[in-house]
Design a protein around this motif. Structure first.
Motif, PDB file in Angstrom:
ATOM      1  N   VAL A 157      15.688  26.729 -13.605  1.00 55.25           N
ATOM      2  CA  VAL A 157      14.396  27.170 -13.078  1.00 55.25           C
ATOM      3  C   VAL A 157      14.657  28.126 -11.918  1.00 55.25           C
ATOM      4  N   GLU A 158      14.227  29.357 -12.073  1.00 56.66           N
ATOM      5  CA  GLU A 158      14.388  30.371 -11.027  1.00 56.66           C
ATOM      6  C   GLU A 158      13.123  30.378 -10.170  1.00 56.66           C
ATOM      7  N   LEU A 159      13.239  29.830  -8.978  1.00 58.41           N
ATOM      8  CA  LEU A 159      12.093  29.639  -8.085  1.00 58.41           C
ATOM      9  C   LEU A 159      11.808  30.912  -7.277  1.00 58.41           C
ATOM     10  N   ARG A 160      11.397  31.948  -8.025  1.00 53.77           N
ATOM     11  CA  ARG A 160      10.996  33.229  -7.420  1.00 53.77           C
ATOM     12  C   ARG A 160      12.184  33.905  -6.741  1.00 53.77           C
ATOM     13  N   GLY A 161      11.982  34.475  -5.519  1.00 50.58           N
ATOM     14  CA  GLY A 161      13.023  35.247  -4.851  1.00 50.58           C
ATOM     15  C   GLY A 161      13.663  34.513  -3.700  1.00 50.58           C
ATOM     16  N   GLU A 162      14.768  35.063  -3.225  1.00 45.65           N
ATOM     17  CA  GLU A 162      15.551  34.418  -2.172  1.00 45.65           C
ATOM     18  C   GLU A 162      14.771  34.209  -0.876  1.00 45.65           C
ATOM     19  N   GLN A 163      13.848  35.095  -0.567  1.00 44.68           N
ATOM     20  CA  GLN A 163      13.123  35.019   0.699  1.00 44.68           C
ATOM     21  C   GLN A 163      11.859  34.168   0.628  1.00 44.68           C
ATOM     22  N   GLU A 164      11.524  33.694  -0.572  1.00 50.08           N
ATOM     23  CA  GLU A 164      10.287  32.914  -0.727  1.00 50.08           C
ATOM     24  C   GLU A 164      10.564  31.439  -0.472  1.00 50.08           C
ATOM     25  N   VAL A 165      10.773  31.155   0.800  1.00 49.14           N
ATOM     26  CA  VAL A 165      11.098  29.799   1.261  1.00 49.14           C
ATOM     27  C   VAL A 165       9.970  29.355   2.181  1.00 49.14           C
ATOM     28  N   SER A 166       9.099  28.502   1.670  1.00 45.15           N
ATOM     29  CA  SER A 166       7.966  28.043   2.470  1.00 45.15           C
ATOM     30  C   SER A 166       7.620  26.620   2.093  1.00 45.15           C
ATOM     31  N   TYR A 167       7.025  25.896   3.034  1.00 47.02           N
ATOM     32  CA  TYR A 167       6.585  24.534   2.751  1.00 47.02           C
ATOM     33  C   TYR A 167       5.577  24.515   1.606  1.00 47.02           C
ATOM     34  N   GLU A 168       4.674  25.484   1.605  1.00 50.73           N
ATOM     35  CA  GLU A 168       3.614  25.505   0.600  1.00 50.73           C
ATOM     36  C   GLU A 168       4.187  25.614  -0.810  1.00 50.73           C
ATOM     37  N   LEU A 169       5.102  26.579  -1.014  1.00 49.67           N
ATOM     38  CA  LEU A 169       5.689  26.758  -2.335  1.00 49.67           C
ATOM     39  C   LEU A 169       6.555  25.567  -2.729  1.00 49.67           C
ATOM     40  N   ALA A 170       7.346  25.066  -1.792  1.00 51.37           N
ATOM     41  CA  ALA A 170       8.236  23.945  -2.100  1.00 51.37           C
ATOM     42  C   ALA A 170       7.448  22.695  -2.458  1.00 51.37           C
ATOM     43  N   ARG A 171       6.386  22.443  -1.736  1.00 53.42           N
ATOM     44  CA  ARG A 171       5.539  21.269  -2.034  1.00 53.42           C
ATOM     45  C   ARG A 171       4.921  21.406  -3.432  1.00 53.42           C
ATOM     46  N   LYS A 172       4.449  22.603  -3.734  1.00 56.92           N
ATOM     47  CA  LYS A 172       3.841  22.856  -5.046  1.00 56.92           C
ATOM     48  C   LYS A 172       4.864  22.703  -6.165  1.00 56.92           C
TER      49      LYS A 172
ATOM     50  N   LEU B 195      17.513  19.538 -14.600  1.00 55.70           N
ATOM     51  CA  LEU B 195      16.752  20.609 -13.956  1.00 55.70           C
ATOM     52  C   LEU B 195      17.634  21.255 -12.889  1.00 55.70           C
ATOM     53  N   ASP B 196      18.046  22.486 -13.132  1.00 52.73           N
ATOM     54  CA  ASP B 196      18.935  23.215 -12.230  1.00 52.73           C
ATOM     55  C   ASP B 196      18.100  24.257 -11.497  1.00 52.73           C
ATOM     56  N   LEU B 197      17.891  24.068 -10.199  1.00 53.69           N
ATOM     57  CA  LEU B 197      16.957  24.889  -9.422  1.00 53.69           C
ATOM     58  C   LEU B 197      17.684  26.051  -8.754  1.00 53.69           C
ATOM     59  N   HIS B 198      17.324  27.256  -9.141  1.00 54.76           N
ATOM     60  CA  HIS B 198      17.905  28.486  -8.611  1.00 54.76           C
ATOM     61  C   HIS B 198      16.789  29.390  -8.080  1.00 54.76           C
ATOM     62  N   CYS B 199      17.136  30.615  -7.708  1.00 52.44           N
ATOM     63  CA  CYS B 199      16.165  31.687  -7.482  1.00 52.44           C
ATOM     64  C   CYS B 199      16.864  33.000  -7.755  1.00 52.44           C
ATOM     65  N   ASP B 200      16.094  34.064  -7.920  1.00 48.81           N
ATOM     66  CA  ASP B 200      16.652  35.392  -8.142  1.00 48.81           C
ATOM     67  C   ASP B 200      16.609  36.163  -6.822  1.00 48.81           C
ATOM     68  N   ASN B 201      17.023  37.422  -6.863  1.00 50.25           N
ATOM     69  CA  ASN B 201      17.007  38.256  -5.666  1.00 50.25           C
ATOM     70  C   ASN B 201      15.567  38.459  -5.183  1.00 50.25           C
TER      71      ASN B 201
ATOM     72  N   ASP C 102      23.546  30.364  -1.494  1.00 54.11           N
ATOM     73  CA  ASP C 102      22.679  31.211  -0.675  1.00 54.11           C
ATOM     74  C   ASP C 102      21.293  31.381  -1.292  1.00 54.11           C
ATOM     75  N   GLU C 103      20.989  30.598  -2.350  1.00 54.69           N
ATOM     76  CA  GLU C 103      19.650  30.560  -2.923  1.00 54.69           C
ATOM     77  C   GLU C 103      18.950  29.302  -2.401  1.00 54.69           C
ATOM     78  N   VAL C 104      18.168  29.469  -1.376  1.00 56.18           N
ATOM     79  CA  VAL C 104      17.688  28.343  -0.573  1.00 56.18           C
ATOM     80  C   VAL C 104      16.488  27.586  -1.154  1.00 56.18           C
ATOM     81  N   PRO C 105      15.572  28.205  -1.920  1.00 57.97           N
ATOM     82  CA  PRO C 105      14.354  27.487  -2.319  1.00 57.97           C
ATOM     83  C   PRO C 105      14.589  26.120  -2.946  1.00 57.97           C
ATOM     84  N   GLY C 106      15.614  25.981  -3.784  1.00 60.44           N
ATOM     85  CA  GLY C 106      15.871  24.702  -4.433  1.00 60.44           C
ATOM     86  C   GLY C 106      16.199  23.595  -3.461  1.00 60.44           C
TER      87      GLY C 106
END
Length: 377
Positions: free
Chosen positions: A241-256, A166-172, A42-46
């Protein structure tokens, strides 16, 4: 690119799960890199970052710019992806056993301490190759009892002999931060700078056997076990790597983020010479110095109430500074939650009503003061 499907379920199971891995480059012709997204399903950013990585890796492979092997697992937890409770995704714990999907991985050093006895020598490269051979065999001998254990065995079989994991996760809710083994501090420093991490948290052993540590800790455990008599480098640069929070799912962040990960691989010689030169020329200054995981202060709610944060994520705070107010909705009394260490306020809860004992924040301090299991549940 080769796509491989890995069955996870036993014959005649009530549900059938499978994992898909994508393989780029050529094994044995350079470093091996393993990247996975959303082990906590349920941690979608990765998972979104992996879509950009796959597109770029296909182009780099077609151009002959991959020097080695890169394995990409965009959705590392098909079991968790199928779980929901009352319509809400629930991918952190296995509902069958209650075990965290990022805990209880096999620590192969325990097997290798016996199987390597009398076989290591003074050639570091030969030792690395031998240890990887024995590590693969130890994972192959693992007899899983559940689908979740089969998933863990499959992931480790793909990653245990990698140079970079590289294990891609995110926090709350969080700013970007990273976890790694203490001996890997210098190796992950460029990645911390490239991604803009606000905290880089180091430990020799975090507790609970998370995936990244299962891939990396065996090296310094073996070195210590054999009393440094043989050259055993920390040959797996593994990090969560904790890719910020669970709701921070955007093309801009993912591309970066995908671009940053590729820049790191270029710095490590996995991508073409032109990419490596460009990566080195544009390395940004770091936002933080590494700090011990033992120095992270968990902030707990002393009672139930309405939670109002008064400090922003990423803020540097001093001991005694307020982080949040906790208001009892019946009495109206307010408790001020304060940091007790100097550090960076890097993660917090997404809930705005909490009950007694909930972890509602984390501050990365520079002084180690905790011990035991250092990770949250």
């Amino acid at each position: 690119m080769q796509a491989i499907t890995h069955p996870l379920s036993a014959a005649h199971a009530n549900a059938a799960y499978a994992l898909t891995s994508f393989h780029f480059g050529t094994p044995g012709r350079g470093k091996k890199v393993y990247i996975q997204g959303s082990l906590h399903a349920d941690e979608v950013p990765g998972m979104l970052v992996a879509q950009f990585l796959r597109k770029e890796l296909l182009a780099l492979e077609a151009a002959g710019q991959i020097h080695g092997e890169i394995i990409l697992v965009p959705a590392a937890n098909p079991i968790g992806l199928a779980q929901a409770i009352h319509g809400a995704a629930f991918g952190r714990f296995d509902l069958t056993t209650g075990v965290n999907f990022n805990r209880a991985y096999k620590h192969v050093a325990n097997d290798l301490k016996r199987s390597l006895d009398g076989k290591l020598g003074q050639d570091a490269a030969a030792n690395v190759a031998l240890i990887r051979e024995h590590a693969r065999a130890a994972i192959a001998d693992w007899q899983p009892a559940t689908d979740a254990e089969t998933l863990k065995k499959t992931l480790m079989s793909l990653a245990i002999d990698a140079d970079i994991v590289l294990d891609l996760h995110c926090d709350n809710e969080a700013v970007l931060h990273m976890y790694a083994g203490t001996p890997l501090a210098a190796g992950i420093a460029p990645l911390s700078a490239i991604l803009g991490a606000h905290a880089t948290l180091l430990a020799y052993e975090a507790g609970g056997e998370p995936f990244d540590e299962a891939c990396s800790r065996l090296w310094w455990d073996l070195d210590r076990h054999f009393q440094h008599r043989y050259p055993i480098p920390a040959a797996c640069l593994s990090t969560t790597v904790e890719l910020r929070g669970e709701q921070e799912v955007s093309y801009e962040l993912a591309r970066k983020d995908a671009a940053g990960l590729l820049q790191f691989l270029a710095l490590n010689g996995v991508l073409g010479d032109a990419n490596a030169q460009a990566a080195a020329a544009t390395l940004p200054p770091p936002l933080c110095a590494p700090t011990p995981l033992e120095g992270v202060e968990p902030v707990y709610a002393p009672h139930a109430g309405i939670l109002i944060y008064t400090r922003a994520l990423g803020a540097r705070v001093a001991a005694g500074e307020a982080l949040a107010d906790l208001i009892d909705p019946v009495s109206g009394e307010t408790t001020v939650l304060r940091a007790t260490v100097d550090g960076v306020f890097f993660a917090r809860s997404a809930h705005r009503h909490v009950i007694r004992g909930m972890n509602v924040g984390k501050v990365a301090g520079a002084r180690a003061y905790r011990e035991g299991d250092l990770l949250s549940a």
